[in-house]
Design a protein around this motif. Sequence first.
Motif, PDB file in Angstrom:
ATOM      1  N   ALA A  37       0.822  -1.206   0.000  1.00 56.88           N
ATOM      2  CA  ALA A  37       0.000   0.000   0.000  1.00 56.88           C
ATOM      3  C   ALA A  37       0.857   1.257   0.000  1.00 56.88           C
ATOM      4  O   ALA A  37       0.584   2.212  -0.734  1.00 56.88           O
ATOM      5  N   VAL A  38       1.887   1.271   0.828  1.00 54.68           N
ATOM      6  CA  VAL A  38       2.754   2.451   0.899  1.00 54.68           C
ATOM      7  C   VAL A  38       3.478   2.670  -0.421  1.00 54.68           C
ATOM      8  O   VAL A  38       3.552   3.801  -0.921  1.00 54.68           O
ATOM      9  N   LEU A  39       4.001   1.609  -1.017  1.00 51.05           N
ATOM     10  CA  LEU A  39       4.706   1.751  -2.295  1.00 51.05           C
ATOM     11  C   LEU A  39       3.773   2.219  -3.406  1.00 51.05           C
ATOM     12  O   LEU A  39       4.161   3.026  -4.247  1.00 51.05           O
ATOM     13  N   ARG A  40       2.536   1.730  -3.423  1.00 52.87           N
ATOM     14  CA  ARG A  40       1.574   2.213  -4.433  1.00 52.87           C
ATOM     15  C   ARG A  40       1.280   3.693  -4.239  1.00 52.87           C
ATOM     16  O   ARG A  40       1.155   4.436  -5.208  1.00 52.87           O
ATOM     17  N   LEU A  41       1.153   4.115  -2.983  1.00 50.62           N
ATOM     18  CA  LEU A  41       0.893   5.538  -2.731  1.00 50.62           C
ATOM     19  C   LEU A  41       2.070   6.417  -3.141  1.00 50.62           C
ATOM     20  O   LEU A  41       1.880   7.538  -3.610  1.00 50.62           O
ATOM     21  N   VAL A  42       3.278   5.911  -2.960  1.00 50.52           N
ATOM     22  CA  VAL A  42       4.466   6.711  -3.273  1.00 50.52           C
ATOM     23  C   VAL A  42       4.796   6.671  -4.763  1.00 50.52           C
ATOM     24  O   VAL A  42       5.080   7.707  -5.366  1.00 50.52           O
ATOM     25  N   LEU A  43       4.735   5.492  -5.360  1.00 53.50           N
ATOM     26  CA  LEU A  43       5.191   5.338  -6.744  1.00 53.50           C
ATOM     27  C   LEU A  43       4.134   5.701  -7.777  1.00 53.50           C
ATOM     28  O   LEU A  43       4.450   6.313  -8.812  1.00 53.50           O
ATOM     29  N   ILE A  44       2.892   5.296  -7.555  1.00 53.77           N
ATOM     30  CA  ILE A  44       1.818   5.592  -8.510  1.00 53.77           C
ATOM     31  C   ILE A  44       0.582   6.096  -7.761  1.00 53.77           C
ATOM     32  O   ILE A  44      -0.429   5.401  -7.662  1.00 53.77           O
ATOM     33  N   PRO A  45       0.659   7.302  -7.232  1.00 53.99           N
ATOM     34  CA  PRO A  45      -0.442   7.816  -6.425  1.00 53.99           C
ATOM     35  C   PRO A  45      -1.748   8.007  -7.209  1.00 53.99           C
ATOM     36  O   PRO A  45      -2.824   7.952  -6.624  1.00 53.99           O
ATOM     37  N   GLN A  46      -1.663   8.205  -8.517  1.00 49.43           N
ATOM     38  CA  GLN A  46      -2.880   8.397  -9.302  1.00 49.43           C
ATOM     39  C   GLN A  46      -3.705   7.118  -9.409  1.00 49.43           C
ATOM     40  O   GLN A  46      -4.905   7.178  -9.647  1.00 49.43           O
ATOM     41  N   GLN A  47      -3.086   5.966  -9.228  1.00 50.91           N
ATOM     42  CA  GLN A  47      -3.816   4.698  -9.285  1.00 50.91           C
ATOM     43  C   GLN A  47      -4.153   4.147  -7.910  1.00 50.91           C
ATOM     44  O   GLN A  47      -4.920   3.207  -7.800  1.00 50.91           O
ATOM     45  N   ALA A  48      -3.577   4.710  -6.861  1.00 49.77           N
ATOM     46  CA  ALA A  48      -3.865   4.241  -5.506  1.00 49.77           C
ATOM     47  C   ALA A  48      -5.236   4.734  -5.083  1.00 49.77           C
ATOM     48  O   ALA A  48      -5.660   5.834  -5.423  1.00 49.77           O
ATOM     49  N   GLY A  49      -5.924   3.896  -4.348  1.00 47.81           N
ATOM     50  CA  GLY A  49      -7.274   4.242  -3.947  1.00 47.81           C
ATOM     51  C   GLY A  49      -7.448   4.323  -2.442  1.00 47.81           C
ATOM     52  O   GLY A  49      -6.484   4.447  -1.675  1.00 47.81           O
ATOM     53  N   LEU A  50      -8.689   4.218  -2.039  1.00 49.23           N
ATOM     54  CA  LEU A  50      -9.043   4.339  -0.638  1.00 49.23           C
ATOM     55  C   LEU A  50      -8.460   3.199   0.196  1.00 49.23           C
ATOM     56  O   LEU A  50      -8.020   3.405   1.328  1.00 49.23           O
ATOM     57  N   VAL A  51      -8.420   2.002  -0.361  1.00 48.79           N
ATOM     58  CA  VAL A  51      -7.911   0.842   0.376  1.00 48.79           C
ATOM     59  C   VAL A  51      -6.433   1.019   0.709  1.00 48.79           C
ATOM     60  O   VAL A  51      -5.996   0.764   1.840  1.00 48.79           O
ATOM     61  N   GLU A  52      -5.662   1.463  -0.263  1.00 53.37           N
ATOM     62  CA  GLU A  52      -4.239   1.673  -0.025  1.00 53.37           C
ATOM     63  C   GLU A  52      -4.006   2.765   1.015  1.00 53.37           C
ATOM     64  O   GLU A  52      -3.159   2.645   1.892  1.00 53.37           O
ATOM     65  N   GLY A  53      -4.771   3.838   0.916  1.00 51.67           N
ATOM     66  CA  GLY A  53      -4.634   4.920   1.883  1.00 51.67           C
ATOM     67  C   GLY A  53      -4.997   4.486   3.293  1.00 51.67           C
ATOM     68  O   GLY A  53      -4.295   4.810   4.256  1.00 51.67           O
ATOM     69  N   ALA A  54      -6.073   3.722   3.416  1.00 48.17           N
ATOM     70  CA  ALA A  54      -6.486   3.245   4.737  1.00 48.17           C
ATOM     71  C   ALA A  54      -5.481   2.253   5.303  1.00 48.17           C
ATOM     72  O   ALA A  54      -5.169   2.280   6.501  1.00 48.17           O
ATOM     73  N   MET A  55      -4.963   1.382   4.465  1.00 48.77           N
ATOM     74  CA  MET A  55      -3.982   0.397   4.919  1.00 48.77           C
ATOM     75  C   MET A  55      -2.691   1.085   5.376  1.00 48.77           C
ATOM     76  O   MET A  55      -2.145   0.750   6.422  1.00 48.77           O
ATOM     77  N   ALA A  56      -2.222   2.059   4.618  1.00 51.03           N
ATOM     78  CA  ALA A  56      -0.998   2.768   4.984  1.00 51.03           C
ATOM     79  C   ALA A  56      -1.203   3.587   6.257  1.00 51.03           C
ATOM     80  O   ALA A  56      -0.352   3.578   7.151  1.00 51.03           O
ATOM     81  N   ALA A  57      -2.314   4.283   6.352  1.00 53.70           N
ATOM     82  CA  ALA A  57      -2.572   5.102   7.539  1.00 53.70           C
ATOM     83  C   ALA A  57      -2.785   4.224   8.769  1.00 53.70           C
ATOM     84  O   ALA A  57      -2.318   4.554   9.862  1.00 53.70           O
TER      85      ALA A  57
END
Length: 79
Positions: A25-45
């Motif tokens: 989740a963290v890598l998706r948010l950092v590397l491709i934030p335009q494709q990261a969604g709510l699940v990735e954000g919630a998992m990282a937070a």
Amino acid sequence: MAVRGVVLVPVVALGLVVGGLWWWAVLRLVLIPQQAGLVEGAMAAGGWGLSLLPVHVTASREITRASPRRRSDGESGPS
């Protein structure tokens, strides 16, 4: 003793899976934030929030005191 080993394996495996999902989740948010969604954000937070828990503050089996005992001679300790 064998029971501990049997219980420990699933706990370690679960920890590795959850840790892997958090890193994903963290890598998706950092590397491709335009494709990261709510699940990735919630998992990282959520994982970051768990890291803030004071896990070193746990109940102790032995009784401790806030300060050491006073010396019987009434003098202060070395500075």
